[in-house]
Design a protein around this motif. Structure first.
Motif, mmCIF file in Angstrom:
data_model
loop_
_atom_site.group_PDB
_atom_site.id
_atom_site.type_symbol
_atom_site.label_atom_id
_atom_site.label_comp_id
_atom_site.label_asym_id
_atom_site.label_seq_id
_atom_site.Cartn_x
_atom_site.Cartn_y
_atom_site.Cartn_z
ATOM 1 N N MET A 120 0.801 -1.214 0.000
ATOM 2 C CA MET A 120 0.000 0.000 0.000
ATOM 3 C C MET A 120 0.836 1.267 0.000
ATOM 4 O O MET A 120 0.310 2.353 -0.227
ATOM 5 N N GLY A 121 2.144 1.143 0.278
ATOM 6 C CA GLY A 121 2.973 2.332 0.346
ATOM 7 C C GLY A 121 2.594 3.190 1.540
ATOM 8 O O GLY A 121 2.160 2.689 2.584
ATOM 9 N N GLN A 122 2.732 4.494 1.411
ATOM 10 C CA GLN A 122 2.383 5.404 2.491
ATOM 11 C C GLN A 122 0.882 5.680 2.501
ATOM 12 O O GLN A 122 0.277 5.914 1.456
ATOM 13 N N ILE A 123 0.289 5.624 3.685
ATOM 14 C CA ILE A 123 -1.108 5.998 3.843
ATOM 15 C C ILE A 123 -1.221 6.984 5.002
ATOM 16 O O ILE A 123 -0.389 6.979 5.905
ATOM 17 N N GLU A 124 -2.246 7.815 4.968
ATOM 18 C CA GLU A 124 -2.391 8.853 5.989
ATOM 19 C C GLU A 124 -3.018 8.313 7.266
ATOM 20 O O GLU A 124 -3.974 7.518 7.231
ATOM 21 N N TRP A 125 -2.475 8.759 8.362
ATOM 22 C CA TRP A 125 -2.983 8.392 9.683
ATOM 23 C C TRP A 125 -4.419 8.889 9.857
ATOM 24 O O TRP A 125 -4.774 9.990 9.466
ATOM 25 N N LYS A 126 -5.250 8.035 10.452
ATOM 26 C CA LYS A 126 -6.654 8.334 10.754
ATOM 27 C C LYS A 126 -7.506 8.535 9.504
ATOM 28 O O LYS A 126 -8.580 9.135 9.574
ATOM 29 N N LYS A 127 -7.047 8.022 8.349
ATOM 30 C CA LYS A 127 -7.850 8.062 7.126
ATOM 31 C C LYS A 127 -7.944 6.637 6.588
ATOM 32 O O LYS A 127 -6.988 6.126 5.989
ATOM 33 N N PRO A 128 -9.086 5.947 6.838
ATOM 34 C CA PRO A 128 -9.219 4.541 6.434
ATOM 35 C C PRO A 128 -9.007 4.348 4.930
ATOM 36 O O PRO A 128 -9.414 5.181 4.114
ATOM 37 N N VAL A 129 -8.354 3.247 4.594
ATOM 38 C CA VAL A 129 -8.135 2.875 3.190
ATOM 39 C C VAL A 129 -8.578 1.425 3.006
ATOM 40 O O VAL A 129 -8.611 0.645 3.956
ATOM 41 N N SER A 130 -8.915 1.093 1.777
ATOM 42 C CA SER A 130 -9.385 -0.267 1.476
ATOM 43 C C SER A 130 -8.485 -0.920 0.444
ATOM 44 O O SER A 130 -7.906 -0.239 -0.417
ATOM 45 N N VAL A 131 -8.381 -2.224 0.538
ATOM 46 C CA VAL A 131 -7.639 -3.014 -0.432
ATOM 47 C C VAL A 131 -8.530 -4.156 -0.892
ATOM 48 O O VAL A 131 -9.254 -4.756 -0.091
ATOM 49 N N ASP A 132 -8.507 -4.429 -2.193
ATOM 50 C CA ASP A 132 -9.328 -5.494 -2.772
ATOM 51 C C ASP A 132 -8.445 -6.641 -3.236
ATOM 52 O O ASP A 132 -7.387 -6.434 -3.853
ATOM 53 N N VAL A 147 1.545 12.172 3.405
ATOM 54 C CA VAL A 147 2.146 11.336 2.360
ATOM 55 C C VAL A 147 3.115 12.167 1.530
ATOM 56 O O VAL A 147 2.784 13.268 1.065
ATOM 57 N N SER A 148 4.325 11.635 1.359
ATOM 58 C CA SER A 148 5.331 12.307 0.530
ATOM 59 C C SER A 148 5.856 11.404 -0.585
ATOM 60 O O SER A 148 6.481 11.879 -1.528
ATOM 61 N N GLU A 151 1.962 18.484 -2.546
ATOM 62 C CA GLU A 151 0.811 18.163 -1.702
ATOM 63 C C GLU A 151 -0.204 17.299 -2.450
ATOM 64 O O GLU A 151 -0.366 17.413 -3.670
ATOM 65 N N LYS A 152 -0.901 16.471 -1.686
ATOM 66 C CA LYS A 152 -1.948 15.597 -2.224
ATOM 67 C C LYS A 152 -3.303 16.085 -1.741
ATOM 68 O O LYS A 152 -3.469 16.458 -0.593
ATOM 69 N N GLY A 153 -4.281 16.045 -2.637
ATOM 70 C CA GLY A 153 -5.644 16.410 -2.284
ATOM 71 C C GLY A 153 -6.629 15.490 -2.968
ATOM 72 O O GLY A 153 -6.258 14.437 -3.499
ATOM 73 N N LYS A 154 -7.894 15.876 -2.960
ATOM 74 C CA LYS A 154 -8.901 15.049 -3.607
ATOM 75 C C LYS A 154 -9.969 15.913 -4.268
ATOM 76 O O LYS A 154 -10.277 17.023 -3.819
ATOM 77 N N ILE A 155 -10.484 15.380 -5.357
ATOM 78 C CA ILE A 155 -11.626 15.960 -6.061
ATOM 79 C C ILE A 155 -12.778 14.986 -5.881
ATOM 80 O O ILE A 155 -12.630 13.785 -6.120
#
Length: 357
Positions: free
Chosen positions: A33-45, A124-125, A194-198
């Motif tokens: 998964m590489g780097q993931i942000e703390w307190k932000k749930p992520v999913s893997v399939d 995430v960097s 920086e990373k963001g989301k749309i």
């Protein structure tokens, strides 16, 4: 029948029963998964395939910590078909992690383990493990935007990851956004690295019609950017009728569409002919009239001719499919979309195989 023959038959029956069994395989053993942000749930399939010859049943999924929750395909997976295991990870601590997922099934062995690894960080960097597409100095995790099978009245959402790798601050903008899609962004401006989301929301009430609607939007890569082929992102949305309000009586008496084929393999015919025609049979197996409201094709090589669009219970009709070789656009997925008032099959896909690979 002599004893020797009975013994041979018994051995053969045992061997057959041993050979007929489900087999479980996964598209990956370890997901990085590489780097993931703390307190932000992520999913893997994990894509699970039944490579055996009896139905595969996933009976339970366990995880190595309470911070991960699993969901999976509950119905039997038929031989050659695929199911899915989804694990959502909500990290409670910073640092590297290595978690396991136990999958119980009716296959042998009855338990297999899969893993997911990575690092929890505050910011995430490192984006090397993310599947990102480059648009100039801007990276996003999609190269097309699809809203599949949205029902009238719904408002489905798609979240797009965007990374600013330019030397300037950047405001994410999708140009030529259609009126039926709403956009929000977080943060509104991305600093360098920086990373963001749309987030895109589909307003199904504003779509022009049932079926497939296609258009394009254009990612602005810098302030003052213009529309160009390099920044184009195709957009598609499939709108289906909403049958949520049907009573049980209406469901029991609903129309049921049945096609003689939904997978057309035209490879051999195209080797010998420049024009190939196939005729499919469509029947209404339900208890009320079947209405075929729309047929859509997306390649100039394809032609369709439906003899009758409304079928009474038990009635049949013909659908003629014609493929002209000289007009074939090889990069396009050849398919026909059919939209009906069958609540179980409001969209029917007819796939057409012309590839020589």
């Amino acid at each position: 029948m002599n004893r020797f023959l009975l013994t041979i038959i018994a051995i053969g029956a045992v061997a057959a029963s041993l050979c007929a069994q489900p087999r479980i395989t996964s598209d990956r053993k370890t997901h990085t998964m590489g780097q993931i942000e703390w307190k932000k749930p992520v999913s893997v399939d994990y894509t699970i395939t039944n490579s055996g010859n009896k139905p595969l049943v996933l009976t339970n999924i366990t995880t190595s910590c309470a911070c991960a929750v699993a969901d999976w395909t509950k119905t039997p997976i038929q031989p050659g078909k695929k199911g899915k295991v989804t694990v959502t990870f909500d990290a409670k601590a910073l640092g590297r992690f290595n978690k396991s997922v136990g999958i119980y099934s009716n296959a042998q062995p009855s338990l297999i383990y899969l893993n997911f690894v990575g690092e929890v960080v505050r910011k995430v960097s490192d984006f090397s493990n993310m599947k990102l597409h480059r648009y100039g100095n801007i990276l996003i995790d999609v190269n097309d935007i699809e809203f599949p099978d949205a029902h009238l009245g719904e408002r489905p959402q798609i979240t797009i990851t965007v990374v600013n790798q330019s030397d300037q601050s950047y405001e994410p903008v999708l140009m030529h956004l259609p009126s039926y899609i709403e956009m929000t962004k977080e943060p509104s401006v991305l600093q360098r690295g920086e990373k963001g989301k749309i987030t895109l929301t589909l307003n199904t009430d504003r779509l022009p019609d049932l079926g497939l609607t296609q258009t394009s939007v254009y990612l602005s890569r810098f302030a003052g950017d213009k529309v160009s082929d390099e920044s184009e992102i195709p957009v598609s949305a499939i709108l289906l009728p909403n049958f949520a309000g049907m009573s049980r009586m209406q469901q029991r008496n609903a129309p049921i569409i049945q096609l003689s084929e939904t997978e057309l393999d035209l490879r051999r015919e195209l080797l010998r002919k420049d024009k190939v025609t196939k005729t499919l049979t469509i029947q209404n197996k339900g208890r009320s009239k079947l209405e075929i409201s729309k047929l859509q094709v997306f390649n100039s090589a394809l032609g369709v001719d439906l003899k009758k669009a409304v079928l009474q219970p038990g009635e049949k009709t013909k659908l003629k499919v014609t493929l002209t070789k000289k007009n074939l656009q090889r990069r396009r997925h050849l398919r026909i979309l059919m939209f009906t008032n069958d609540p179980e099959n409001p969209k029917v896909v007819i796939n057409i195989n012309t590839s020589s690979n």
